[in-house]
Design a protein around this motif. Structure first.
Motif, PDB file in Angstrom:
ATOM      1  N   LEU A 134       0.838  -1.204   0.000  1.00 14.69           N
ATOM      2  CA  LEU A 134       0.000   0.000   0.000  1.00 14.69           C
ATOM      3  C   LEU A 134       0.873   1.254   0.000  1.00 14.69           C
ATOM      4  CD1 LEU A 134      -2.906  -0.864   2.496  1.00 14.69           C
ATOM      5  CD2 LEU A 134      -2.804  -1.226   0.030  1.00 14.69           C
ATOM      6  N   VAL A 140      -1.516   8.632  -1.239  1.00 12.62           N
ATOM      7  CA  VAL A 140      -2.902   8.869  -0.817  1.00 12.62           C
ATOM      8  C   VAL A 140      -3.081  10.266  -0.216  1.00 12.62           C
ATOM      9  CG1 VAL A 140      -3.528   6.434  -0.492  1.00 12.62           C
ATOM     10  CG2 VAL A 140      -2.460   7.701   1.385  1.00 12.62           C
ATOM     11  N   ILE A 173      -6.505  12.185  -0.149  1.00 16.11           N
ATOM     12  CA  ILE A 173      -7.605  11.243  -0.365  1.00 16.11           C
ATOM     13  C   ILE A 173      -8.374  11.069   0.945  1.00 16.11           C
ATOM     14  CG2 ILE A 173      -8.212   8.853  -1.029  1.00 16.11           C
ATOM     15  CD1 ILE A 173      -6.942  10.277  -3.355  1.00 16.11           C
ATOM     16  N   GLU A 174      -9.683  11.207   0.873  1.00 16.82           N
ATOM     17  CA  GLU A 174     -10.520  11.007   2.064  1.00 16.82           C
ATOM     18  C   GLU A 174     -10.623   9.508   2.375  1.00 16.82           C
ATOM     19  OE1 GLU A 174     -12.389  13.055   4.253  1.00 16.82           O
ATOM     20  OE2 GLU A 174     -10.898  14.452   3.433  1.00 16.82           O
ATOM     21  N   PRO A 175     -10.535   9.134   3.651  1.00 20.72           N
ATOM     22  CA  PRO A 175     -10.719   7.715   3.975  1.00 20.72           C
ATOM     23  C   PRO A 175     -12.181   7.282   3.799  1.00 20.72           C
ATOM     24  CG  PRO A 175     -10.445   8.987   5.987  1.00 20.72           C
ATOM     25  CD  PRO A 175     -10.250   9.940   4.844  1.00 20.72           C
ATOM     26  N   THR A 176     -12.389   6.040   3.358  1.00 19.48           N
ATOM     27  CA  THR A 176     -13.739   5.473   3.302  1.00 19.48           C
ATOM     28  C   THR A 176     -13.970   4.687   4.582  1.00 19.48           C
ATOM     29  OG1 THR A 176     -13.783   5.302   0.906  1.00 19.48           O
ATOM     30  CG2 THR A 176     -15.241   3.809   2.106  1.00 19.48           C
ATOM     31  N   VAL A 177     -14.873   5.195   5.420  1.00 21.07           N
ATOM     32  CA  VAL A 177     -15.172   4.524   6.678  1.00 21.07           C
ATOM     33  C   VAL A 177     -16.357   3.595   6.497  1.00 21.07           C
ATOM     34  CG1 VAL A 177     -15.801   4.867   9.098  1.00 21.07           C
ATOM     35  CG2 VAL A 177     -14.331   6.525   7.935  1.00 21.07           C
ATOM     36  N   GLN A 178     -17.313   4.049   5.670  1.00 18.91           N
ATOM     37  CA  GLN A 178     -18.563   3.309   5.493  1.00 18.91           C
ATOM     38  C   GLN A 178     -19.012   3.512   4.053  1.00 18.91           C
ATOM     39  OE1 GLN A 178     -20.202   0.870   6.631  1.00 18.91           O
ATOM     40  NE2 GLN A 178     -21.352   1.596   8.379  1.00 18.91           N
ATOM     41  N   VAL A 179     -19.578   2.474   3.423  1.00 17.20           N
ATOM     42  CA  VAL A 179     -20.012   2.611   2.033  1.00 17.20           C
ATOM     43  C   VAL A 179     -21.530   2.723   1.875  1.00 17.20           C
ATOM     44  CG1 VAL A 179     -18.039   1.550   0.894  1.00 17.20           C
ATOM     45  CG2 VAL A 179     -19.870   0.098   1.782  1.00 17.20           C
ATOM     46  N   GLY A 180     -22.261   2.646   2.971  1.00 18.25           N
ATOM     47  CA  GLY A 180     -23.729   2.737   2.880  1.00 18.25           C
ATOM     48  C   GLY A 180     -24.159   4.104   2.398  1.00 18.25           C
ATOM     49  N   GLU A 181     -25.450   4.211   2.067  1.00 21.56           N
ATOM     50  CA  GLU A 181     -25.944   5.500   1.576  1.00 21.56           C
ATOM     51  C   GLU A 181     -26.546   6.331   2.684  1.00 21.56           C
ATOM     52  OE1 GLU A 181     -30.319   3.693   0.372  1.00 21.56           O
ATOM     53  OE2 GLU A 181     -29.118   4.730  -1.110  1.00 21.56           O
ATOM     54  N   SER A 182     -26.787   5.702   3.845  1.00 23.04           N
ATOM     55  CA  SER A 182     -27.584   6.397   4.844  1.00 23.04           C
ATOM     56  C   SER A 182     -26.767   7.240   5.817  1.00 23.04           C
ATOM     57  CB  SER A 182     -28.416   5.366   5.619  1.00 23.04           C
ATOM     58  OG  SER A 182     -27.600   4.293   6.002  1.00 23.04           O
ATOM     59  N   PRO A 205     -27.783   7.781  10.530  1.00 26.82           N
ATOM     60  CA  PRO A 205     -29.070   8.383  10.859  1.00 26.82           C
ATOM     61  C   PRO A 205     -29.327   8.409  12.362  1.00 26.82           C
ATOM     62  CG  PRO A 205     -29.410   6.166  10.035  1.00 26.82           C
ATOM     63  CD  PRO A 205     -27.946   6.447   9.928  1.00 26.82           C
ATOM     64  N   TYR A 255     -24.040  -3.388  -0.247  1.00 26.80           N
ATOM     65  CA  TYR A 255     -23.952  -3.133   1.186  1.00 26.80           C
ATOM     66  C   TYR A 255     -25.161  -2.286   1.603  1.00 26.80           C
ATOM     67  CZ  TYR A 255     -22.322  -1.876   5.787  1.00 26.80           C
ATOM     68  OH  TYR A 255     -22.244  -1.711   7.146  1.00 26.80           O
ATOM     69  N   SER A 256     -25.855  -2.687   2.624  1.00 20.61           N
ATOM     70  CA  SER A 256     -27.015  -1.971   3.194  1.00 20.61           C
ATOM     71  C   SER A 256     -28.349  -2.414   2.580  1.00 20.61           C
ATOM     72  CB  SER A 256     -26.897  -0.442   3.097  1.00 20.61           C
ATOM     73  OG  SER A 256     -27.283   0.025   1.812  1.00 20.61           O
ATOM     74  N   SER A 259     -18.356  -3.012   8.193  1.00 19.80           N
ATOM     75  CA  SER A 259     -18.487  -2.149   7.013  1.00 19.80           C
ATOM     76  C   SER A 259     -18.422  -2.960   5.715  1.00 19.80           C
ATOM     77  CB  SER A 259     -17.420  -1.050   7.017  1.00 19.80           C
ATOM     78  OG  SER A 259     -16.185  -1.539   6.541  1.00 19.80           O
ATOM     79  N   TYR A 271      -4.208  -3.901  -5.031  1.00 19.83           N
ATOM     80  CA  TYR A 271      -4.055  -3.442  -3.646  1.00 19.83           C
ATOM     81  C   TYR A 271      -5.218  -3.889  -2.757  1.00 19.83           C
ATOM     82  CZ  TYR A 271      -0.532  -0.567  -5.844  1.00 19.83           C
ATOM     83  OH  TYR A 271       0.570  -0.155  -6.547  1.00 19.83           O
ATOM     84  N   LYS A 305      -4.326   4.421   6.310  1.00 23.20           N
ATOM     85  CA  LYS A 305      -3.850   4.280   4.926  1.00 23.20           C
ATOM     86  C   LYS A 305      -4.777   3.338   4.148  1.00 23.20           C
ATOM     87  CE  LYS A 305      -0.450   4.301   1.727  1.00 23.20           C
ATOM     88  NZ  LYS A 305       0.693   5.101   1.347  1.00 23.20           N
ATOM     89  N   MET A 348      -7.907   2.693   4.683  1.00 20.12           N
ATOM     90  CA  MET A 348      -9.205   3.327   4.428  1.00 20.12           C
ATOM     91  C   MET A 348      -9.123   4.326   3.270  1.00 20.12           C
ATOM     92  SD  MET A 348     -11.274   3.783   7.972  1.00 20.12           S
ATOM     93  CE  MET A 348     -10.202   5.014   8.675  1.00 20.12           C
ATOM     94  N   LYS A 349      -7.948   4.925   3.095  1.00 15.73           N
ATOM     95  CA  LYS A 349      -7.759   5.837   1.954  1.00 15.73           C
ATOM     96  C   LYS A 349      -7.651   5.048   0.653  1.00 15.73           C
ATOM     97  CE  LYS A 349      -5.818   9.682   4.542  1.00 15.73           C
ATOM     98  NZ  LYS A 349      -4.632  10.522   4.814  1.00 15.73           N
ATOM     99  N   THR A 376     -10.921   4.136  -0.717  1.00 11.13           N
ATOM    100  CA  THR A 376     -11.519   5.199  -1.533  1.00 11.13           C
ATOM    101  C   THR A 376     -11.066   5.069  -2.991  1.00 11.13           C
ATOM    102  OG1 THR A 376     -11.542   6.638   0.397  1.00 11.13           O
ATOM    103  CG2 THR A 376     -11.772   7.711  -1.759  1.00 11.13           C
ATOM    104  N   ARG A 419     -12.898   2.204  -4.642  1.00 11.08           N
ATOM    105  CA  ARG A 419     -14.289   2.597  -4.956  1.00 11.08           C
ATOM    106  C   ARG A 419     -14.339   3.461  -6.213  1.00 11.08           C
ATOM    107  NH1 ARG A 419     -16.999   5.665  -0.137  1.00 11.08           N
ATOM    108  NH2 ARG A 419     -18.758   5.611  -1.565  1.00 11.08           N
TER     109      ARG A 419
END
Lengths: 98, 488
Positions: free
Chosen positions: A44, A49, A52-61, A64, B198-199, B212, B307, B379, B381-382, B385, B388
């Motif tokens: 990695l 990076v 680049i914003e980290p992806t914590v969650q991929v859901g759409e909600s 809530p 997911y969801s 997640s 990756y 790292k 989590m980035k 992205t 995705r």
């Protein structure tokens, strides 16, 4: 031999954090396995990076909100039914305070 | 029916039609499945618990409901349930020693939904402990064998569910998929499996591994059956805050057989040196078949594919280390004898968890520990992205993406057990889909020289389950591949 990614001492420290008692034979085996995996994930590092914003969650909600209300009915007996050791309506544990 | 011993070979759609016409009863159908279980389980080990008595009661209730008219599509259909789902009153072990005596006081949301439909649960299926593995060899209750070749793995982690459907022990089954745990065993056992977006489906009452990434999904013999099951499973649940409120389509209606004009993305990163050439050939043949049906092939690139495994094994293990902290021997599960509180935790977890679970908890704890969080977890989590974004870009040029499910067919039992990293690499084509939260369908697309099934993966954009099911169904209808029953 490349530099070790993780030492035996670190493995013991992580095991304490994770609350897992390691058998002596397991320690070196785990160290070798973790070392191999950590060397692999090093790839990695090839990626830039920055910004680049980290992806914590991929859901759409998102996350809530809901009103803070009790929706289940209390059923202590059902909750205690799986307890390894119980005393009347309590979960029983070894003495914590001397 | 001419021969009641073959009732277990029916599809869900056909069995439902016969049940509703009252040409067969659920009791009859369920007994055939239970007899089949009794006959093949000594060799297969697809089930941890067989719930014979409860199943026959459910079947009788279903028969009464069908008699009364207005029964839902799954009423009276025998299903296998991965032992990761909380089932009220039935032991739920997650294939772990630590939960070997756990009887949940509640049903998972999807279990409650299926009960509401009148489905019949024949038992709890085998899996890798806490869904951590790609072969079902990490079960505390012994590995599940592949019904097509008993010396090979069924895939994992939902190997029991895949094998049970392939062997005709039930008509459909539930699995979960965190990195390929539905699609890879479906591929290895020659059945259909879908990991929804997911969801899309509630995770309430599903023992959490990596929250997640975890998603609920069905196994079935056909794409149509998978569509019927998915419709019953999907939908909003107030008990799972991540669960989508989008309306659930009638997935079966999407199965038009028409793929003309469909743009199929073919990612070059998924056809790489080192993969089994028979697998590549089978998927390429399937692509030709789609072209002949009027679909258009588009070369695409998913540049961060290589990756994905590194990213996954940091994200998933970090989440696992937090999720599995609850197994402490206090409120449920197995407790080790110890004099003090800390030793109780440490001994309980040392004795209760298997080697792979310990390895992942350790790795995740390390990735989250002081001084390593930024370098490893943040790292990863980035990078997630970036993975995705690869898919976002690709779906500008195509409607679905078609790839192999796995680089090989089912491997030998024991072949990868001493080399965790090699085992992890068997998920190389499925893991990105979880990181991006996308839906992925696995269907059989051929057999290798040993008669082992080969799986094709159809990936969609978020909530494009209808498109990937339509794509899979069209291939099934083309008759290009005739599904083979295991000789077992």
């Amino acid at each position: 031999m490349a530099e070790k990614k993780i030492t035996l001492e670190q493995v013991r420290h992580v095991a304490r954090l994770a609350r897992i008692d390691l058998y002596p034979d397991d320690e070196e085996r785990l160290r070798t396995d973790m070392d191999q995996i950590l060397s692999y994930v090093d790839k990695l590092g090839e990626l830039d990076v920055n910004g680049i914003e980290p992806t914590v969650q991929v859901g759409e909600s998102g996350a809530p909100m809901r009103s803070d209300e009790v929706t289940n009915s209390p059923n202590a007996e059902a909750m205690l039914a799986n307890a390894p050791v119980r005393h009347r309506g309590y979960f029983k544990v070894p003495k914590i305070i001397e | 029916m001419s021969s009641s011993t073959e009732l277990n070979r029916l599809t869900i759609a056909d069995a439902a039609a016969l049940l509703h016409k009252r040409e067969i009863s659920s009791a009859e159908l369920t007994r055939v499945c239970l007899d089949r279980i009794a006959a093949v389980e000594p060799q297969l080990n697809a089930f941890i618990t067989v719930t014979q008595k409860a199943a026959l009661e459910q079947a009788d209730a279903a028969d009464r409901r069908i008699k009364g008219g207005d029964a839902p599509p799954l009423c009276g259909i025998p299903l296998g349930i991965k032992d990761i789902y909380a089932t009220k009153g039935a032991t739920t072990t997650c294939a772990s020693k630590i939960l070997s005596n756990f009887v949940p006081p509640f049903d998972a949301t999807v279990i409650a939904k299926l009960r509401g439909e009148g489905a019949v649960f024949v038992g709890k299926t085998n899996m890798d402990e806490f869904a951590m593995g790609s072969s079902t060899e990490n079960s505390a209750f012994g590995p599940t064998k592949n019904p097509h070749d008993l010396t090979r793995v069924a895939g994992g982690s939902s190997g029991g569910s895949a094998a049970a459907v392939a062997a005709g022990e039930c008509l459909g089954a539930l699995g979960t998929d965190t990195g390929g745990s539905i699609r890879e065993p479906a591929s290895f056992c020659g059945v259909t499996g879908i990991k929804p977006t997911y969801s899309r489906v509630s995770r309430y009452g599903v023992v959490a591994y990596a929250s997640s990434l975890d998603q609920v999904g069905p196994f079935a013999k056909t794409v149509r059956d998978a569509a019927i099951l998915l419709r019953a499973l999907a939908g909003h649940d107030p008990h799972d805050s991540t669960c989508s409120a989008r309306p659930v389509p009638d997935y079966e209606r999407a199965l038009t057989g028409d793929v003309s004009g469909l743009r199929i993305g073919v990612p070059k990163e998924y056809f790489v040196a080192g993969m089994d050439p028979t697998v590549e050939r089978a998927v390429r043949e399937a692509l030709k078949c789609y072209e002949a049906m009027g679909a258009k092939l588009v070369d695409i690139t998913l540049p961060h594919t290589s990756y994905a495994i590194a990213c996954y094994y940091l994200v998933a293990t970090a989440e696992a280390s937090a999720n599995l902290a609850r197994y402490d021997g206090i409120r449920y599960g197995v407790r080790a004898a110890a004099e003090d509180m800390i030793s109780l935790y440490e001994m309980t977890r040392a004795q209760g968890f298997g080697a792979e679970v310990k390895r992942r908890i350790m790795l995740g704890t390390f990735a989250l520990s002081a001084g390593y969080y930024d370098a490893y977890y943040l790292k990863a989590m980035k990078v997630r992205t970036l993975i995705r974004r690869d898919f976002d870009c690709a779906f500008e040029d195509c409607d679905v993406i078609v790839t192999p499910v796995a680089p090989t067919t089912a491997f030998k039992l024991g072949e990868k057990m001493n080399d965790p990293l090699t085992m992890y690499l068997s998920d190389i084509f499925t893991i990105s889909v979880n990181l991006a939260g996308l839906p992925g369908l696995a269907i059989p697309c051929g057999y290798d020289a040993n008669g082992l099934p080969i799986g094709m993966q159809i990936i969609g954009a978020p909530f494009a389950e209808e498109t990937i099911l339509r794509t899979g169904d069209a291939f099934e209808r083309s008759g290009a591949v005739i599904p083979r029953r295991p000789a077992l």
